[in-house]
Scaffold this motif. Structure first.
Motif, PDB file in Angstrom:
ATOM      1  N   TRP A 102      -1.815  59.998 -26.320  1.00 31.28           N
ATOM      2  CA  TRP A 102      -2.355  60.290 -27.646  1.00 31.28           C
ATOM      3  C   TRP A 102      -1.438  61.204 -28.447  1.00 31.28           C
ATOM      4  O   TRP A 102      -1.463  61.166 -29.691  1.00 31.28           O
ATOM      5  N   VAL A 103      -0.620  62.002 -27.789  1.00 31.28           N
ATOM      6  CA  VAL A 103       0.264  62.913 -28.519  1.00 31.28           C
ATOM      7  C   VAL A 103       1.305  62.148 -29.338  1.00 31.28           C
ATOM      8  O   VAL A 103       1.408  62.338 -30.559  1.00 31.28           O
ATOM      9  N   PRO A 104       2.138  61.273 -28.721  1.00 29.66           N
ATOM     10  CA  PRO A 104       3.096  60.532 -29.545  1.00 29.66           C
ATOM     11  C   PRO A 104       2.435  59.609 -30.554  1.00 29.66           C
ATOM     12  O   PRO A 104       2.987  59.374 -31.639  1.00 29.66           O
ATOM     13  N   VAL A 105       1.241  59.091 -30.230  1.00 22.54           N
ATOM     14  CA  VAL A 105       0.544  58.225 -31.183  1.00 22.54           C
ATOM     15  C   VAL A 105       0.161  59.011 -32.435  1.00 22.54           C
ATOM     16  O   VAL A 105       0.407  58.564 -33.572  1.00 22.54           O
ATOM     17  N   ILE A 106      -0.423  60.199 -32.250  1.00 26.36           N
ATOM     18  CA  ILE A 106      -0.826  61.003 -33.409  1.00 26.36           C
ATOM     19  C   ILE A 106       0.396  61.480 -34.183  1.00 26.36           C
ATOM     20  O   ILE A 106       0.396  61.505 -35.423  1.00 26.36           O
ATOM     21  N   VAL A 107       1.462  61.862 -33.472  1.00 25.89           N
ATOM     22  CA  VAL A 107       2.694  62.285 -34.156  1.00 25.89           C
ATOM     23  C   VAL A 107       3.240  61.145 -35.008  1.00 25.89           C
ATOM     24  O   VAL A 107       3.634  61.341 -36.172  1.00 25.89           O
ATOM     25  N   GLY A 108       3.272  59.941 -34.441  1.00 25.35           N
ATOM     26  CA  GLY A 108       3.784  58.798 -35.193  1.00 25.35           C
ATOM     27  C   GLY A 108       2.944  58.483 -36.407  1.00 25.35           C
ATOM     28  O   GLY A 108       3.482  58.213 -37.498  1.00 25.35           O
ATOM     29  N   ILE A 109       1.622  58.510 -36.254  1.00 23.72           N
ATOM     30  CA  ILE A 109       0.740  58.221 -37.388  1.00 23.72           C
ATOM     31  C   ILE A 109       0.879  59.286 -38.467  1.00 23.72           C
ATOM     32  O   ILE A 109       0.943  58.978 -39.673  1.00 23.72           O
TER      33      ILE A 109
END
Length: 430
Positions: A102-109
């Motif tokens: 979830w960390v890289p996903v939220i950073v990307g979004i």
């Protein structure tokens, strides 16, 4: 000798185990993203500027009003969010704690939203979110199919560098067959055959004659590119109306679901090729980790000698999975032609096979992870078209680089420490 800085047990005593090295790739990447978000997007947005997002299409159940947000405060808030996640990733790295996906996903979004808000600040055109998401999925289809092809091959121990050639061969045969039969579904059936043929040549040299798999893959890419370019110039170009004018796959709208705002057009208003991709991902995810077939395939890719000892035919398994992977890649090639109703063009895959390999690695050799990575790269390509329509201040040459920059950044900054199948690229002999 015990490591003075090693881990301890519940009583605080040293366990004698050597602590794993700290990986700084992800934290550094997140801090770079945070700096870009604050210094470029937040501080670079004109004072008092606003960005408008269009959230609905004419076929939705209900119409969502356009969303207008202040560019400066929103980008600052997103930058603070990314900085907080970067700090958390740094803390987790020091503590040697694995962070969730979830960390890289939220950073990307967050980075994508900040980029969109900054690019559309005080522009006359609204950013059409449903159209961008739909195009992102369309662009991700060949990447996802290519990543599945690489995954099936490499889980069996065969490095499939020839995905580019398999995509190109599938696009070529799909266009020709669909034109000859005047039916796009005929082209859809022919595309996997072209990819499987290229994969059979790869398996023949790599498995039977034990030639270096990377060299064979590169040579096959050059061979297919040259062969399709020659046929295009000498045959298709002269007979485009009879050999290279494929009909387009019709868009299939799933009742009710296709009318859900924002996600409906993206997921449920697509061609059959997109739905085949969803089924392929689900089936591979289950079969790879929950079936005897998947267990045998992973055993062959990890420890072929042990697999052979228990009666698994190693080379036969590799042959079958390599051809299966090529067929999957060929199916992805059809998305370049009949899925869009486009004629075949020279080198029209434009390196997508190598981006598919990057998606496979970023997804850690998992169907679900590879799909998410392919969506990331597909959205980067869709973003290029969206920004050109909005009138972004970014030069057109840089916009053309976006998919490839996203690939480099994701693989170099977000992958971290990954391990390929242990027997990958190693020929097996008894």
């Amino acid at each position: 000798m015990k490591n003075p800085g090693g881990p301890t047990d519940d009583r605080g005593a040293l366990t004698g185990e050597v602590a794993p090295p700290i990986s700084w790739q992800a934290p550094v990447a997140y801090w770079v993203v945070a700096a870009l978000t604050v210094l470029v997007f937040a501080l670079g947005a004109p004072t008092g500027s606003e960005t408008t997002f269009s959230l609905a299409t004419s076929k939705d159940f209900f119409q969502l009003a356009p969303l207008t947000v202040p560019a400066g405060p929103v980008t600052i808030g997103l930058g603070v969010l990314v900085a907080a996640l970067a700090g958390y990733a740094t803390y987790a790295a020091v503590r040697r704690v694995k962070v969730g996906v979830w960390v890289p996903v939220i950073v990307g979004i967050a980075f994508l939203l900040a980029f969109l808000v900054w690019s559309g600040a005080d522009k006359g055109n609204a950013i059409a979110v449903p159209n961008m998401l739909t195009q992102g999925l369309v662009f991700a289809v060949p990447l996802a199919f290519g990543a599945m092809a690489g995954l099936v091959c490499e889980r069996s121990g065969i490095i499939n560098i020839a995905i580019e050639g398999q995509l190109l061969a599938g696009a070529f045969l799909a266009a020709v067959v669909a034109t000859l039969v005047s039916n796009p579904y005929a082209g859809l059936l022919a595309a996997p055959l072209a990819g499987a043929a290229v994969a059979a040549v790869l398996a023949w040299f790599a498995i039977t004659y034990r030639v270096d798999q990377i060299i064979v893959g590169v040579v096959l890419n050059v061979l297919v590119t040259g062969l399709t370019s020659f046929l295009f110039s000498t045959v298709l170009k002269e007979n485009s109306s009879t050999l290279n004018s494929p009909p387009r796959l019709p868009v299939i709208e799933i009742p009710l679901l296709s009318q859900i705002p924002i996600v409906g057009p993206m997921l449920f208003r697509q061609t059959i090729l997109v739905y085949i991709l969803f089924v392929t991902i689900a089936v591979l995810q289950v079969m790879l980790f929950r079936s005897r077939w998947g267990l045998r395939m992973r055993a062959v890719g990890e420890h072929p000698k042990a697999a052979d000892t228990v009666g698994i035919k190693v080379n036969r398994t590799r042959w079958r999975n390599t051809i299966l992977g090529g067929a999957i890649a060929g199916l992805g090639g059809a998305s370049f032609t009949i899925a869009l109703g486009l004629a075949f063009g020279k080198e029209m895959t434009a390196g997508r096979g190598f981006i598919a390999l990057a998606a496979m690695i970023l997804g850690r050799w998992s169907p679900r992870g590879a799909l998410l990575a392919a969506l990331l790269f597909g959205l980067a390509e869709a973003l290029r078209g969206t920004l050109s329509i909005v009138g972004s201040p970014i030069p057109a040459q840089f916009l053309s680089m976006l998919p490839y920059l996203a690939t480099i950044f994701a693989v170099a900054g977000l992958v971290g420490r990954v391990r390929a199948p242990a027997a990958e690229g190693i020929p097996y002999t008894k």
